[in-house]
Write a protein that holds these residues in place. Structure first.
Motif, PDB file in Angstrom:
ATOM      1  N   SER A  44       0.823  -1.214   0.000  1.00 19.28           N
ATOM      2  CA  SER A  44       0.000   0.000   0.000  1.00 19.28           C
ATOM      3  C   SER A  44       0.855   1.262   0.000  1.00 19.28           C
ATOM      4  O   SER A  44       0.553   2.218  -0.716  1.00 19.28           O
ATOM      5  CB  SER A  44      -0.934   0.000   1.207  1.00 19.28           C
ATOM      6  N   ALA A  45       1.915   1.272   0.791  1.00 18.71           N
ATOM      7  CA  ALA A  45       2.797   2.438   0.834  1.00 18.71           C
ATOM      8  C   ALA A  45       3.485   2.664  -0.507  1.00 18.71           C
ATOM      9  O   ALA A  45       3.657   3.797  -0.946  1.00 18.71           O
ATOM     10  CB  ALA A  45       3.840   2.270   1.936  1.00 18.71           C
ATOM     11  N   MET A  46       3.855   1.577  -1.169  1.00 15.79           N
ATOM     12  CA  MET A  46       4.584   1.689  -2.431  1.00 15.79           C
ATOM     13  C   MET A  46       3.686   1.998  -3.625  1.00 15.79           C
ATOM     14  O   MET A  46       4.133   2.619  -4.580  1.00 15.79           O
ATOM     15  CB  MET A  46       5.364   0.405  -2.699  1.00 15.79           C
ATOM     16  N   THR A  47       2.433   1.555  -3.587  1.00 13.51           N
ATOM     17  CA  THR A  47       1.566   1.693  -4.767  1.00 13.51           C
ATOM     18  C   THR A  47       0.432   2.680  -4.587  1.00 13.51           C
ATOM     19  O   THR A  47      -0.056   3.227  -5.577  1.00 13.51           O
ATOM     20  CB  THR A  47       0.926   0.339  -5.133  1.00 13.51           C
ATOM     21  N   ARG A  48      -0.022   2.877  -3.370  1.00 12.83           N
ATOM     22  CA  ARG A  48      -1.211   3.688  -3.069  1.00 12.83           C
ATOM     23  C   ARG A  48      -2.434   3.159  -3.818  1.00 12.83           C
ATOM     24  O   ARG A  48      -3.340   3.898  -4.174  1.00 12.83           O
ATOM     25  CB  ARG A  48      -0.970   5.152  -3.407  1.00 12.83           C
ATOM     26  N   ALA A  49      -2.463   1.869  -4.077  1.00  9.71           N
ATOM     27  CA  ALA A  49      -3.539   1.239  -4.834  1.00  9.71           C
ATOM     28  C   ALA A  49      -4.318   0.282  -3.942  1.00  9.71           C
ATOM     29  O   ALA A  49      -3.833  -0.150  -2.894  1.00  9.71           O
ATOM     30  CB  ALA A  49      -2.973   0.475  -6.028  1.00  9.71           C
ATOM     31  N   GLY A  50      -5.516  -0.083  -4.393  1.00 11.05           N
ATOM     32  CA  GLY A  50      -6.292  -1.102  -3.708  1.00 11.05           C
ATOM     33  C   GLY A  50      -5.587  -2.441  -3.801  1.00 11.05           C
ATOM     34  O   GLY A  50      -4.677  -2.632  -4.626  1.00 11.05           O
ATOM     35  N   LEU A  51      -5.979  -3.386  -2.981  1.00 13.00           N
ATOM     36  CA  LEU A  51      -5.317  -4.689  -2.964  1.00 13.00           C
ATOM     37  C   LEU A  51      -5.489  -5.443  -4.264  1.00 13.00           C
ATOM     38  O   LEU A  51      -4.723  -6.364  -4.549  1.00 13.00           O
ATOM     39  CB  LEU A  51      -5.818  -5.537  -1.786  1.00 13.00           C
ATOM     40  N   ASP A  52      -6.444  -5.053  -5.073  1.00 11.15           N
ATOM     41  CA  ASP A  52      -6.620  -5.671  -6.393  1.00 11.15           C
ATOM     42  C   ASP A  52      -5.853  -4.909  -7.474  1.00 11.15           C
ATOM     43  O   ASP A  52      -5.959  -5.215  -8.648  1.00 11.15           O
ATOM     44  CB  ASP A  52      -8.100  -5.762  -6.751  1.00 11.15           C
ATOM     45  N   GLY A  53      -5.081  -3.898  -7.076  1.00 11.68           N
ATOM     46  CA  GLY A  53      -4.287  -3.117  -8.020  1.00 11.68           C
ATOM     47  C   GLY A  53      -5.018  -1.926  -8.605  1.00 11.68           C
ATOM     48  O   GLY A  53      -4.445  -1.153  -9.355  1.00 11.68           O
ATOM     49  N   SER A  54      -6.265  -1.763  -8.251  1.00 17.73           N
ATOM     50  CA  SER A  54      -7.052  -0.673  -8.822  1.00 17.73           C
ATOM     51  C   SER A  54      -7.077   0.545  -7.909  1.00 17.73           C
ATOM     52  O   SER A  54      -6.674   0.488  -6.757  1.00 17.73           O
ATOM     53  CB  SER A  54      -8.487  -1.158  -9.057  1.00 17.73           C
ATOM     54  N   GLN A  55      -7.572   1.615  -8.449  1.00 15.64           N
ATOM     55  CA  GLN A  55      -7.859   2.835  -7.708  1.00 15.64           C
ATOM     56  C   GLN A  55      -6.673   3.418  -6.957  1.00 15.64           C
ATOM     57  O   GLN A  55      -6.779   3.737  -5.777  1.00 15.64           O
ATOM     58  CB  GLN A  55      -9.026   2.611  -6.742  1.00 15.64           C
ATOM     59  N   ALA A  56      -5.530   3.563  -7.613  1.00 20.59           N
ATOM     60  CA  ALA A  56      -4.402   4.245  -6.978  1.00 20.59           C
ATOM     61  C   ALA A  56      -4.804   5.688  -6.699  1.00 20.59           C
ATOM     62  O   ALA A  56      -5.415   6.340  -7.531  1.00 20.59           O
ATOM     63  CB  ALA A  56      -3.168   4.189  -7.870  1.00 20.59           C
ATOM     64  N   TRP A  57      -4.483   6.180  -5.511  1.00 22.43           N
ATOM     65  CA  TRP A  57      -4.849   7.548  -5.131  1.00 22.43           C
ATOM     66  C   TRP A  57      -3.630   8.246  -4.555  1.00 22.43           C
ATOM     67  O   TRP A  57      -2.712   7.598  -4.072  1.00 22.43           O
ATOM     68  CB  TRP A  57      -6.019   7.537  -4.142  1.00 22.43           C
ATOM     69  N   THR A  58      -3.617   9.536  -4.620  1.00 26.30           N
ATOM     70  CA  THR A  58      -2.498  10.372  -4.185  1.00 26.30           C
ATOM     71  C   THR A  58      -1.159   9.717  -4.512  1.00 26.30           C
ATOM     72  O   THR A  58      -0.342   9.452  -3.638  1.00 26.30           O
ATOM     73  CB  THR A  58      -2.590  10.722  -2.683  1.00 26.30           C
ATOM     74  N   GLN A  59      -0.967   9.485  -5.797  1.00 29.62           N
ATOM     75  CA  GLN A  59       0.230   8.770  -6.237  1.00 29.62           C
ATOM     76  C   GLN A  59       1.523   9.489  -5.872  1.00 29.62           C
ATOM     77  O   GLN A  59       2.558   8.845  -5.708  1.00 29.62           O
ATOM     78  CB  GLN A  59       0.136   8.518  -7.735  1.00 29.62           C
ATOM     79  N   GLY A  60       1.484  10.789  -5.704  1.00 22.85           N
ATOM     80  CA  GLY A  60       2.662  11.536  -5.285  1.00 22.85           C
ATOM     81  C   GLY A  60       3.090  11.216  -3.865  1.00 22.85           C
ATOM     82  O   GLY A  60       4.177  11.601  -3.439  1.00 22.85           O
ATOM     83  N   GLU A  61       2.266  10.511  -3.123  1.00 28.86           N
ATOM     84  CA  GLU A  61       2.577  10.132  -1.744  1.00 28.86           C
ATOM     85  C   GLU A  61       3.144   8.716  -1.640  1.00 28.86           C
ATOM     86  O   GLU A  61       3.331   8.195  -0.544  1.00 28.86           O
ATOM     87  CB  GLU A  61       1.342  10.261  -0.859  1.00 28.86           C
ATOM     88  N   ARG A  62       3.434   8.087  -2.773  1.00 24.69           N
ATOM     89  CA  ARG A  62       4.042   6.751  -2.745  1.00 24.69           C
ATOM     90  C   ARG A  62       5.382   6.813  -2.026  1.00 24.69           C
ATOM     91  O   ARG A  62       6.109   7.787  -2.111  1.00 24.69           O
ATOM     92  CB  ARG A  62       4.267   6.231  -4.163  1.00 24.69           C
ATOM     93  N   VAL A  63       5.707   5.741  -1.336  1.00 25.33           N
ATOM     94  CA  VAL A  63       6.962   5.648  -0.586  1.00 25.33           C
ATOM     95  C   VAL A  63       7.726   4.446  -1.125  1.00 25.33           C
ATOM     96  O   VAL A  63       7.150   3.384  -1.344  1.00 25.33           O
ATOM     97  CB  VAL A  63       6.678   5.483   0.925  1.00 25.33           C
ATOM     98  N   GLY A  64       9.021   4.590  -1.342  1.00 25.35           N
ATOM     99  CA  GLY A  64       9.848   3.493  -1.839  1.00 25.35           C
ATOM    100  C   GLY A  64      10.044   2.398  -0.800  1.00 25.35           C
ATOM    101  O   GLY A  64       9.730   2.562   0.384  1.00 25.35           O
ATOM    102  N   LEU A  65      10.585   1.283  -1.240  1.00 23.32           N
ATOM    103  CA  LEU A  65      10.764   0.130  -0.366  1.00 23.32           C
ATOM    104  C   LEU A  65      11.684   0.430   0.816  1.00 23.32           C
ATOM    105  O   LEU A  65      11.383   0.072   1.957  1.00 23.32           O
ATOM    106  CB  LEU A  65      11.276  -1.074  -1.157  1.00 23.32           C
TER     107      LEU A  65
END
Length: 165
Positions: A44-65
């Protein structure tokens, strides 16, 4: 989104912004607001997406591994006021380690959800060992020198990655 409204949704869980500001961020798998599986938190931190891979939100808030693992390990130790005994692989620290089934650095973030803990070591003793390779005192001996050759692992180098809590 139904709790805060669409107009404020972009302000939820702004971890990247906090990290960039210099704030210490702590991730945990025991909050009632999220999943208990830490790999779900990593994904979730890396993708900001739902567990099915859909609906990524606030993509600028993604955090690297690396930042995500640091928030789970060093950040957690600091939040618990045990930064001198937990959060890193270092001589004298408690040997709390999880070995995942695959190299998280060598996979697409979506594959992280397919991984599992193969080995869990707490205080130097293996408490969960899928492969049956370590046990009892063997686990304790193996984790006393986690980075090899008598080195502690406080910072990763090009040959290995290390994060511990």
């Amino acid at each position: 989104m139904e709790n805060v409204g669409e107009a404020r949704w972009d302000r939820a869980w702004r971890f990247r912004s906090m990290i960039d500001s210099g704030a210490r961020v702590t991730f945990s798998s025991d909050w009632q607001v999220g999943e208990m599986d830490p790999l779900v938190g990593v994904y979730s931190a890396m993708t900001r997406a739902g567990l099915d891979g859909s609906q990524a939100w606030t993509q600028g808030e993604r955090v690297g591994l690396d930042a995500t693992l640091e928030a789970y390990t060093r950040g957690g130790a600091e939040a618990f006021h045990h930064e001198n005994a937990l959060g890193m692989l270092r001589e004298g620290y408690l040997a709390d380690i999880v070995v995942w089934s695959g190299d998280l650095y060598d996979m697409d973030p979506a594959e992280i959800l397919e991984q599992r803990a193969d080995l869990t070591v707490v205080g130097g003793s293996a408490i969960h060992d899928v492969r049956g390779e370590l046990g009892g005192t063997a686990a304790a001996a193996a984790v006393q020198d986690p980075a090899g050759a008598g080195q502690s692992c406080s910072e990763p180098d090009d040959s290995h990655h290390c994060h511990s809590h």
